[in-house]
Design a protein around this motif. Structure first.
Motif, PDB file in Angstrom:
ATOM      1  N   GLU A   1     -11.023   1.765  21.097  1.00 21.26           N
ATOM      2  CA  GLU A   1      -9.880   1.565  22.036  1.00 21.26           C
ATOM      3  C   GLU A   1      -8.891   0.921  21.880  1.00 21.26           C
ATOM      4  O   GLU A   1      -8.465   0.201  20.637  1.00 21.26           O
ATOM      5  CB  GLU A   1     -10.700   0.047  22.725  1.00 21.26           C
ATOM      6  CG  GLU A   1     -12.222   0.133  23.524  1.00 21.26           C
ATOM      7  CD  GLU A   1     -12.710  -0.775  24.504  1.00 21.26           C
ATOM      8  OE1 GLU A   1     -13.317  -0.378  25.132  1.00 21.26           O
ATOM      9  OE2 GLU A   1     -12.564  -2.005  24.127  1.00 21.26           O
ATOM     10  N   LEU A   2      -7.719   2.063  22.424  1.00 21.26           N
ATOM     11  CA  LEU A   2      -6.137   1.283  22.086  1.00 21.26           C
ATOM     12  C   LEU A   2      -6.243   0.363  23.127  1.00 21.26           C
ATOM     13  O   LEU A   2      -5.918   0.828  24.222  1.00 21.26           O
ATOM     14  CB  LEU A   2      -5.516   3.296  22.355  1.00 21.26           C
ATOM     15  CG  LEU A   2      -4.361   2.897  21.497  1.00 21.26           C
ATOM     16  CD1 LEU A   2      -4.018   2.236  19.971  1.00 21.26           C
ATOM     17  CD2 LEU A   2      -3.009   4.027  21.279  1.00 21.26           C
ATOM     18  N   ILE A   3      -5.204  -0.568  23.052  1.00 24.39           N
ATOM     19  CA  ILE A   3      -5.153  -1.785  23.937  1.00 24.39           C
ATOM     20  C   ILE A   3      -3.029  -2.147  24.063  1.00 24.39           C
ATOM     21  O   ILE A   3      -3.186  -2.566  22.814  1.00 24.39           O
ATOM     22  CB  ILE A   3      -5.672  -3.057  23.915  1.00 24.39           C
ATOM     23  CG1 ILE A   3      -6.884  -2.132  23.915  1.00 24.39           C
ATOM     24  CG2 ILE A   3      -5.024  -3.490  25.319  1.00 24.39           C
ATOM     25  CD1 ILE A   3      -8.456  -3.433  23.456  1.00 24.39           C
ATOM     26  N   SER A   4      -2.590  -1.784  25.140  1.00 26.76           N
ATOM     27  CA  SER A   4      -1.593  -1.947  25.904  1.00 26.76           C
ATOM     28  C   SER A   4      -1.358  -4.298  24.839  1.00 26.76           C
ATOM     29  O   SER A   4      -1.980  -4.172  25.932  1.00 26.76           O
ATOM     30  CB  SER A   4      -0.327  -1.674  26.391  1.00 26.76           C
ATOM     31  OG  SER A   4       0.427  -2.512  26.974  1.00 26.76           O
ATOM     32  N   MET A   5      -0.553  -3.903  24.430  1.00 28.09           N
ATOM     33  CA  MET A   5       0.045  -5.172  23.634  1.00 28.09           C
ATOM     34  C   MET A   5       1.005  -6.050  25.636  1.00 28.09           C
ATOM     35  O   MET A   5       0.507  -7.406  25.353  1.00 28.09           O
ATOM     36  CB  MET A   5       0.895  -5.824  22.434  1.00 28.09           C
ATOM     37  CG  MET A   5       0.253  -5.533  21.559  1.00 28.09           C
ATOM     38  SD  MET A   5      -1.489  -5.901  20.553  1.00 28.09           S
ATOM     39  CE  MET A   5      -0.516  -7.600  20.697  1.00 28.09           C
ATOM     40  N   GLN A   6       1.209  -5.202  25.721  1.00 23.56           N
ATOM     41  CA  GLN A   6       2.297  -5.832  27.212  1.00 23.56           C
ATOM     42  C   GLN A   6       1.618  -6.234  28.407  1.00 23.56           C
ATOM     43  O   GLN A   6       1.714  -7.067  28.638  1.00 23.56           O
ATOM     44  CB  GLN A   6       3.213  -4.745  27.688  1.00 23.56           C
ATOM     45  CG  GLN A   6       4.221  -5.049  28.525  1.00 23.56           C
ATOM     46  CD  GLN A   6       5.568  -3.914  28.935  1.00 23.56           C
ATOM     47  OE1 GLN A   6       4.891  -2.996  29.497  1.00 23.56           O
ATOM     48  NE2 GLN A   6       6.262  -4.628  29.285  1.00 23.56           N
ATOM     49  N   ASP A   7      -0.226  -5.872  28.415  1.00 27.63           N
ATOM     50  CA  ASP A   7      -0.299  -5.687  29.724  1.00 27.63           C
ATOM     51  C   ASP A   7      -1.856  -5.338  29.778  1.00 27.63           C
ATOM     52  O   ASP A   7      -2.771  -6.124  30.648  1.00 27.63           O
ATOM     53  CB  ASP A   7       0.233  -5.243  30.716  1.00 27.63           C
ATOM     54  CG  ASP A   7      -0.142  -3.538  30.852  1.00 27.63           C
ATOM     55  OD1 ASP A   7      -0.815  -3.421  29.612  1.00 27.63           O
ATOM     56  OD2 ASP A   7       0.356  -2.957  31.336  1.00 27.63           O
ATOM     57  N   ASN A   8      -2.179  -5.746  28.269  1.00 24.49           N
ATOM     58  CA  ASN A   8      -4.027  -5.307  27.959  1.00 24.49           C
ATOM     59  C   ASN A   8      -4.178  -4.249  28.993  1.00 24.49           C
ATOM     60  O   ASN A   8      -6.117  -4.080  28.508  1.00 24.49           O
ATOM     61  CB  ASN A   8      -4.995  -6.552  28.681  1.00 24.49           C
ATOM     62  CG  ASN A   8      -4.437  -7.762  27.614  1.00 24.49           C
ATOM     63  OD1 ASN A   8      -3.532  -8.063  26.875  1.00 24.49           O
ATOM     64  ND2 ASN A   8      -4.402  -9.077  28.363  1.00 24.49           N
ATOM     65  N   ARG A   9      -3.591  -3.243  28.907  1.00 25.10           N
ATOM     66  CA  ARG A   9      -4.075  -2.372  29.819  1.00 25.10           C
ATOM     67  C   ARG A   9      -4.883  -1.288  28.309  1.00 25.10           C
ATOM     68  O   ARG A   9      -4.440  -1.032  27.390  1.00 25.10           O
ATOM     69  CB  ARG A   9      -3.175  -1.494  30.079  1.00 25.10           C
ATOM     70  CG  ARG A   9      -2.602  -1.438  31.310  1.00 25.10           C
ATOM     71  CD  ARG A   9      -1.554  -0.551  32.137  1.00 25.10           C
ATOM     72  NE  ARG A   9      -0.083   0.115  31.411  1.00 25.10           N
ATOM     73  CZ  ARG A   9      -0.492   0.434  30.898  1.00 25.10           C
ATOM     74  NH1 ARG A   9      -1.042   1.230  30.978  1.00 25.10           N
ATOM     75  NH2 ARG A   9       0.615   0.649  30.328  1.00 25.10           N
ATOM     76  N   LYS A  10      -5.856  -1.411  28.987  1.00 26.16           N
ATOM     77  CA  LYS A  10      -7.308   0.451  28.077  1.00 26.16           C
ATOM     78  C   LYS A  10      -6.013   1.114  27.895  1.00 26.16           C
ATOM     79  O   LYS A  10      -6.395   2.504  28.969  1.00 26.16           O
ATOM     80  CB  LYS A  10      -8.269   0.455  27.933  1.00 26.16           C
ATOM     81  CG  LYS A  10      -8.383  -1.265  27.106  1.00 26.16           C
ATOM     82  CD  LYS A  10      -9.862  -0.374  27.779  1.00 26.16           C
ATOM     83  CE  LYS A  10     -10.933  -1.798  27.419  1.00 26.16           C
ATOM     84  NZ  LYS A  10     -12.205  -1.997  27.476  1.00 26.16           N
TER      85      LYS A  10
END
Length: 199
Positions: free
Chosen positions: A171-180
């Motif tokens: 899974e690639l997760i956004s560090m800004q808002d935890n979106r996958k």
């Protein structure tokens, strides 16, 4: 008679030494060798390559570049081994890091362990290096996305025949808002037939 006995003894000794000796053959590091059916270097390299290629072909990267004007910075986090066997996940992580960096499509941020070692060096430089050669603190490049995942197995056994099923999920997760922003899955299935002589 004694000479014949000594000759037989010498031949037997030679046979035993030859039978017990270790044989080593150098192989090309790219050659695919599968001895046991377990997860190996070939699986690690192929899965890393295919999954990273898939992740970089998806819309998230174009959207990020369009929105920010920069290539995304990626860090690889933890890959958990939830399988039945010992898998060196550090090798798999290194394979993914290589694929990410060599793609030229993303910037890559060092792991937490590597960052700490570099921070220690910067702290040492602050005390011991000349002012024009020391590197200042608080200049690190922050990651935009973290790649995490796990490796699972299902082993089906009937006598000396096995089906070994591996499933790798990332899974690639956004560090800004935890979106996958990307979820990848790779499956490997191996049919293993053991020799009748194998215990």
């Amino acid at each position: 008679m004694k000479t014949k006995s000594n000759l037989l003894l010498a031949l037997f000794a030679c046979f035993m030494i030859t039978a017990c000796s270790t044989s080593v053959e150098r192989l090309d590091s790219q050659e695919q060798v599968d001895l046991s059916g377990a997860w190996n270097d070939t699986d690690s390299q192929l899965v890393a390559r295919e999954m990273i290629e898939d992740s970089l072909s998806r819309p998230w990267i174009t959207r990020f570049i369009t929105r920010t004007g920069n290539d995304p910075a990626v860090i690889v986090g933890t890959v958990k081994n939830l399988s039945h066997e010992h898998i060196n996940t550090n090798v798999f992580i290194a394979n993914m890091e290589r694929e990410l960096i060599n793609s030229g499509q993303v910037q890559f941020v060092a792991s937490a362990t590597a960052r700490q070692e570099i921070r220690d060096e910067r702290s040492d430089q602050a005390v011991n290096a000349t002012q024009d050669t020391r590197n200042a603190k608080s200049q690190e490049y922050g990651a935009d996305f973290m790649l995490q995942g796990q490796i699972n197995t299902i082993i089906d056994i009937d006598g000396k025949t096995q089906v070994r099923y591996y499933q790798v999920n990332l899974e690639l997760i956004s560090m800004q808002d935890n979106r996958k922003v990307w979820i990848g899955e790779k499956k490997i299935k191996k049919l293993v037939r053991f020799s009748k002589l194998r215990q």
